[in-house]
Design an enzyme around this catalytic site. Structure first.
Site, short mmCIF file in Angstrom:
data_model
loop_
_atom_site.label_atom_id
_atom_site.label_comp_id
_atom_site.label_asym_id
_atom_site.label_seq_id
_atom_site.Cartn_x
_atom_site.Cartn_y
_atom_site.Cartn_z
N ASP A 10 54.12 36.20 18.61
CA ASP A 10 54.07 35.80 19.95
C ASP A 10 53.42 34.71 20.22
OD1 ASP A 10 55.18 38.54 20.60
OD2 ASP A 10 53.07 39.36 20.40
N LYS A 57 56.90 31.10 19.22
CA LYS A 57 58.00 30.13 18.22
C LYS A 57 59.15 29.76 18.79
CE LYS A 57 57.52 33.93 15.84
NZ LYS A 57 56.33 34.70 16.39
N GLY A 66 60.78 38.93 20.03
CA GLY A 66 61.13 38.82 21.33
C GLY A 66 60.77 37.36 21.52
N HIS A 67 61.87 36.39 21.42
CA HIS A 67 61.33 35.02 21.52
C HIS A 67 61.83 34.46 23.01
CE1 HIS A 67 61.56 34.62 16.78
NE2 HIS A 67 60.73 35.36 17.22
N GLN A 109 57.85 37.42 14.02
CA GLN A 109 56.30 37.90 13.91
C GLN A 109 55.23 36.91 13.51
OE1 GLN A 109 58.95 40.35 12.27
NE2 GLN A 109 59.42 41.01 14.24
P1 GDP Z 1 57.26 34.35 20.36
O1 GDP Z 1 57.84 35.46 19.87
O2 GDP Z 1 56.42 33.65 19.00
O3 GDP Z 1 58.63 33.17 20.36
O4 GDP Z 1 56.81 34.34 21.29
P2 GDP Z 1 56.95 35.06 22.75
O5 GDP Z 1 58.21 34.72 23.30
O6 GDP Z 1 56.77 36.49 22.62
O7 GDP Z 1 55.64 34.69 23.63
C1 GDP Z 1 55.41 33.50 23.92
C2 GDP Z 1 55.39 33.26 25.57
O8 GDP Z 1 54.66 32.11 26.05
C3 GDP Z 1 56.83 32.91 26.13
O9 GDP Z 1 56.65 33.58 27.64
C4 GDP Z 1 56.89 31.56 26.45
O10 GDP Z 1 57.73 31.04 27.42
C5 GDP Z 1 55.62 31.15 26.66
N1 GDP Z 1 55.15 29.81 26.17
C6 GDP Z 1 55.28 29.25 24.97
N2 GDP Z 1 54.68 28.17 25.16
C7 GDP Z 1 53.96 28.00 26.40
C8 GDP Z 1 52.89 27.19 26.73
O11 GDP Z 1 52.51 26.14 26.00
N3 GDP Z 1 52.23 27.50 27.85
C9 GDP Z 1 52.53 28.69 28.44
N4 GDP Z 1 51.99 28.92 29.64
N5 GDP Z 1 53.54 29.43 28.07
C10 GDP Z 1 54.11 29.25 27.03
#
Ligand code: GDP
Length: 432
Positions: free
Chosen positions: A12, A15, A39-40, A222
């Protein structure tokens, strides 16, 4: 040059946003492990997309996306995602392919997942109950069903034999179950009509892309600390989320990976069970959760939150050979009076600066912190490094020092353009 982008913490990390952001510099994006438990989340022009199985690169027309053999595929979940994308105006035809060697998640895997978590009781892993672990168990147990197996349409061929055996075995295990192998086979036959045009020899296709001089991004799901081998076992996912997983999960050689970018939050989160040395239980943890909106993209589960753990990130640097970090969610720290960084662990009278291999030992570790001043001026949406408050730059510099790699990308919000790409960094050449 080909780039591998993966999670440097417990998942999370953001990515999805980073892969989406970098995709215009690549022709191909290939996902190498995990299932639709990932869940990206990607925001484009205020619209939210949550991708579970399909690489985040799909939001860029013209980019070809591959789901590798290391991924486990639930056909219904895949179709639901394809339909959702179509509903939002993204046609995947001719640009999404699935490896014929990818293993299938079948209905009995979902049931076994729920059953096995219930049986573990207090010792539950905290899985997403989507059948991913049991599908990988069947793969390693050499009784799995692969996407390419669906080509067999004979009424008494190997596909029917395998499904029948698996359903029978599961019915014996569950006791009062009445799952019928005939129903599972019928659903698979229906799924095949839709799956067939998507099926490809992904290793071959990637090899051809490279020979043609195309650039590929390898996308992990992950995070490093959730890797089946190198994570906090048994509180891990069932596949190799580390960079090495890209080789086995796609059928590429290690030299095909030109550089590795680790995505890390400017603090730490984890979902599910297992040790998290810097976890904050009180108001500060709650504050990070609320301002970071730390709720699972796939399950909505609240994430456990804590300070940046440099021991964990240094470990990710070593395990993956990270060249640089993409540091995300800096803006979430706006307005914090001070910020702690964990630089080591105190454990049984010893000071550890390297991640212990033993999960029980990690659970007993106390973080050693150093404290830096926070900043009051908002960083949200800042796109130039020099425009960050001086305290934020000092914080990033310290994170780089204690993590051992530069932060080539700094993310200051969830939108694509809420990003700083540092021209002076090791990564500058990757994006040209
Ligand atoms: P992933 O599985 O690694 O892609 O991560 P997730 O999607 O589960 O969680 C990342 C969350 O952080 C998502 O809701 C993104 O929109 C949000 N996000 C990503 N980069 C940033 C950031 O720099 N600032 C903020 N506030 N939110 C971010």
């Amino acid at each position: 040059m080909n780039l591998c982008v993966l999670g440097a913490q417990w998942g999370d990390e953001g990515k999805g946003k980073i892969v989406d952001l970098l995709t215009p510099h690549f022709n191909v994006v290939a996902r190498y492990q995990g299932g639709h438990n990932a869940g990206h989340t990607v925001y484009v022009a205020g619209r939210k997309f949550v991708l579970h199985l399909i690489p985040s690169g799909i939001l860029h027309p013209g980019v070809v996306c591959f789901i590798g053999n290391g991924v486990v595929v639930d056909p219904q979940a895949l179709f639901a995602e394809v339909d959702e994308l179509a509903g939002m105006g993204f046609d995947v035809a001719g640009r999404l392919y699935v490896s014929d060697k990818a293993h299938l998640i079948l209905p009995y895997h979902r049931e076994l997942d729920i059953l096995s978590e219930a049986r573990r009781g207090e010792r539950k892993i905290g899985t997403t109950s989507r059948g991913i672990g049991p599908a990988y168990e069947d793969k390693i147990g050499r009784r799995g069903v692969r996407v390419g197996d669906l080509r067999d349409t004979s009424p008494d061929g190997p596909l029917v034999g395998a499904v029948r055996e698996n359903v029978d075995a599961r019915n014996r295990l569950v006791g009062n179950s009445d799952m019928k192998w005939q129903d599972v086979v019928a659903d698979l036959r229906t799924a095949w009509t839709r799956l067939e045009p998507l099926v490809a020899d992904v290793s071959l296709r990637l090899g051809q892309s490279m020979a043609a001089g195309q650039r590929i991004m390898f996308e992990g799901a992950q995070g490093t600390l959730l890797d089946i081998d190198h994570g906090t076992y048994p509180y891990v996912t069932s596949s190799n989320a580390v960079a090495g997983g890209a080789c086995t999960g796609l059928g590429i050689g290690p030299k095909a990976i030109g550089a590795v970018l680790g995505v890390a939050k400017a603090y730490t989160t984890r979902v599910g069970e297992g040790p998290l040395p810097t976890e904050l239980h009180g108001a500060m943890g709650e504050r990070l959760r609320e301002s970071g909106q730390e709720y699972g993209a796939s399950t909505g589960r609240p994430r456990r939150c804590g300070w940046y753990d440099a021991v964990a990130v240094r470990y990710a640097v070593r395990i993956n050979g990270l060249d640089a970090l993409a540091l995300t969610k800096l803006d979430v720290l706006d307005g914090m009076g001070s910020l702690d960084i964990c630089t080591g662990y105190r454990c049984g009278g010893e000071v550890l600066t390297d991640m212990p291999g033993d999960t029980a030992q990690l659970a007993a570790c106390e973080p050693i912190y150093e404290t830096l001043p926070g900043w009051t001026q908002p960083t949200r949406g800042v796109t130039r490094y020099g425009d960050l408050p001086v305290e934020a730059r000092a914080y990033i510099r310290r994170l780089e020092d204690v993590s051992g790699v530069p932060a080539a990308v700094v993310s200051t919000g969830s939108e694509r353009d809420h990003t700083i790409i540092r021209d002076d960094s090791v990564a500058a050449g990757w994006f040209r």
